[in-house]
Motif scaffolding. Structure first.
Motif, PDB file in Angstrom:
ATOM      1  N   VAL A  44       0.795  -1.266   0.077  1.00  0.00           N
ATOM      2  CA  VAL A  44      -0.125   0.082   0.037  1.00  0.00           C
ATOM      3  C   VAL A  44       0.409   1.320   0.360  1.00  0.00           C
ATOM      4  O   VAL A  44       2.389   1.251   0.563  1.00  0.00           O
ATOM      5  CB  VAL A  44      -0.801  -0.289   0.864  1.00  0.00           C
ATOM      6  N   ASP A  99      -1.201   5.730   2.809  1.00  0.00           N
ATOM      7  CA  ASP A  99      -2.072   5.675   2.702  1.00  0.00           C
ATOM      8  C   ASP A  99      -2.417   4.665   4.393  1.00  0.00           C
ATOM      9  O   ASP A  99      -3.313   4.225   5.088  1.00  0.00           O
ATOM     10  CB  ASP A  99      -2.599   4.561   2.297  1.00  0.00           C
ATOM     11  N   LEU A 100      -1.024   4.952   5.463  1.00  0.00           N
ATOM     12  CA  LEU A 100      -0.759   4.248   6.553  1.00  0.00           C
ATOM     13  C   LEU A 100      -0.026   4.978   7.528  1.00  0.00           C
ATOM     14  O   LEU A 100       0.656   4.999   8.265  1.00  0.00           O
ATOM     15  CB  LEU A 100       0.617   3.768   6.179  1.00  0.00           C
ATOM     16  N   GLU A 112      -2.607   6.095  12.942  1.00  0.00           N
ATOM     17  CA  GLU A 112      -4.265   4.904  12.880  1.00  0.00           C
ATOM     18  C   GLU A 112      -3.869   3.986  12.759  1.00  0.00           C
ATOM     19  O   GLU A 112      -3.123   3.355  12.431  1.00  0.00           O
ATOM     20  CB  GLU A 112      -4.556   5.678  11.697  1.00  0.00           C
ATOM     21  N   PRO A 153      -6.132   0.241   7.363  1.00  0.00           N
ATOM     22  CA  PRO A 153      -6.781   0.143   7.187  1.00  0.00           C
ATOM     23  C   PRO A 153      -7.585  -1.045   6.310  1.00  0.00           C
ATOM     24  O   PRO A 153      -6.955  -2.305   6.802  1.00  0.00           O
ATOM     25  CB  PRO A 153      -6.488   1.061   5.088  1.00  0.00           C
ATOM     26  N   ALA A 154      -8.941  -1.003   6.105  1.00  0.00           N
ATOM     27  CA  ALA A 154     -10.023  -1.929   6.592  1.00  0.00           C
ATOM     28  C   ALA A 154      -9.623  -3.196   5.015  1.00  0.00           C
ATOM     29  O   ALA A 154     -10.143  -4.181   5.618  1.00  0.00           O
ATOM     30  CB  ALA A 154     -11.102  -1.348   6.719  1.00  0.00           C
ATOM     31  N   ASP A 155      -9.273  -2.137   4.087  1.00  0.00           N
ATOM     32  CA  ASP A 155      -9.426  -2.514   2.660  1.00  0.00           C
ATOM     33  C   ASP A 155      -8.234  -3.027   2.073  1.00  0.00           C
ATOM     34  O   ASP A 155      -7.803  -3.576   0.712  1.00  0.00           O
ATOM     35  CB  ASP A 155      -9.935  -1.656   1.890  1.00  0.00           C
TER      36      ASP A 155
END
Length: 445
Positions: free
Chosen positions: A306, A310-311, A315, A318-320
């Motif tokens: 990814v 997106d990281l 947090e 990610p779910a996807d």
């Protein structure tokens, strides 16, 4: 106890924790020092370990800005370590994707001769496009193809190791006959990936074959291990997962007509040791404080396929994320890391801290008694036949384990108090393989 633990020391430069080289005690250039590895080998042998082990890959994996990178080719290193040790097994990683069966079979047979029967081969298929491009390929072969290639590779290697019967050498000076040519059996192998015609140019070695080790835990990896492996290095985070893996491997092994006890399951563990819980915790915290998140963040993004954007560090994942069956690289490690993050609801920053010590292997922080308790619990609960010990810092982490944990295991009857065998197979309680050509000859007679 009649059944005892098997212990392997997984040796890596200044230690398995990625920030170990930054400690005041560490030598940042240890990965290029023969003296360093000689010391570690002698320490592990003093601790009566079954074996030492070196990982490897035909690519510069790590960002050299992050941690000590590069190092000795492991079979070359084992040649030197064979001379300075007497009993301990010597295991090296070699890829079936980027070697030829003839050359690799010859090298391992040579190490087995030089060490008096202490060689082991950790069989890997090598994930990653970077390695492929070092060998003129546009990208890595598919996961399934790598394992098809590995099966044929191992079968060819076994044919080569069996190409000399044990009693080829006659050495009859009176008649002038050195060897019995009828006991040489060229494999004449022509398969999907390999064509190997002639016999090996090394006599059958003391163990017959090196100990065959495997480290993949995907579906393909488990099937391969059940068919060929005699020891498995695996990464498991929980007792339940380790028990499932252990039971599955033993059951799969039986389906190939093999004795399930002939395959030893050795989960990795990174023991952070202190004389008190507080001291051990302080050591773990110090190591984590030295992690450079910029480097670790990028490596995690690369492993999970990814973009780093997106990281976000604070947090959760990610779910996807990609499903496991879409991964062509290290499937089992991808799944383990994602499951760890989901199960414990870790932020990316927390996950990086958890992976810093063992890259997904179980990290245990505590006193020598607590570490011994943890090993014994998994051993008696059907989760392990022994352990792949991965000291977070070297040489001090191995010194502490040998001096303080091994005596506890010995006092509990869980570990040997002296070597009772001279070969690596002997340490693992495994028989020397019969030569398939000699057995066939007896049946024909």
């Amino acid at each position: 106890m009649t059944k005892q633990l098997h212990l392997n020391a997984f040796l890596m430069s200044t230690g398995h924790h990625e920030a170990s080289w930054r400690l005041p005690e560490s030598d940042p250039e240890a990965n290029g020092s023969l003296e360093h590895y000689v010391r570690l080998t002698r320490t592990a042998e003093r601790g009566l370990f079954d074996s030492i082990f070196f990982a490897d890959g035909p690519v510069l994996y790590a960002d050299v800005g992050r941690r000590p990178s590069g190092g000795f080719e492991p079979l070359t290193l084992l040649s030197a370590l064979a001379v300075v040790s007497d009993k301990i097994g010597l295991i090296a990683t070699a890829s079936t994707s980027y070697n030829s069966p003839y050359n690799l079979a010859r090298r391992f047979a040579s190490i087995d001769h030089l060490s008096g029967g202490r060689a082991g081969w950790n069989i890997v298929t090598t994930a990653g496009g970077d390695a492929a491009r070092n060998f003129g390929l546009a990208d890595q072969p598919s996961h399934a193809e790598r394992y098809r290639r590995a099966r044929e590779f191992v079968e060819v290697a076994q044919k080569l190791w069996d190409s000399w019967e044990d009693d080829v050498q006659v050495a009859d000076k009176a008649s002038g006959i050195w060897g019995d040519a009828k006991k040489i059996h060229p494999p004449h192998h022509h398969g999907e990936f390999y064509s190997v015609d002639g016999a090996l140019n090394v006599a059958r070695s003391p163990q017959g074959y090196p100990l065959l080790v495997q480290a993949g835990s995907s579906t393909d990896g488990r099937a391969f291990a059940a068919q060929y492996a005699e020891a498995i290095f695996t990464a498991q985070q929980t007792l339940a997962d380790a028990q499932e893996f252990y039971a599955d491997i033993k059951a799969r092994t039986a389906t190939f007509g093999r004795d399930p006890d002939a395959i030893k399951v050795l989960p990795g563990i990174v023991p952070v040791l202190g004389s008190t819980e507080a001291e051990a915790g302080a050591k773990a915290a110090e190591l984590e404080s030295y992690i450079v998140h910029e480097f670790a963040h990028g490596q995690l993004a690369d492993l999970l396929k990814v973009p780093i954007a997106d990281l976000p560090l604070d947090e959760q994942l990610p779910a996807d994320l990609l499903p496991e069956d879409a991964i062509e690289g290290a499937k089992s490690r991808y799944t383990l890391i994602v499951d760890l993050a989901r199960r414990e609801k870790l932020t990316v920053r927390q996950l990086i801290g958890r992976l810093g010590g063992g890259r997904g292997h179980r990290t245990f922080t505590g006193t020598p008694d607590q570490v011994a308790d943890a090993l014994e619990s998994w051993f008696v609960s059907g989760a392990a036949d022994g352990f792949n010990i991965m000291p977070p810092v070297l040489p001090s982490g191995l010194d502490l384990f040998v001096d303080h944990v091994v005596p506890i295991l010995q006092a509990r009857g869980l570990f040997r108090t002296e070597y009772t065998a001279d070969t690596l197979r002997g340490h693992y309680g495994l028989a020397r393989p019969e030569n398939s050509n000699a057995v066939a000859g007896l049946k024909l007679a």
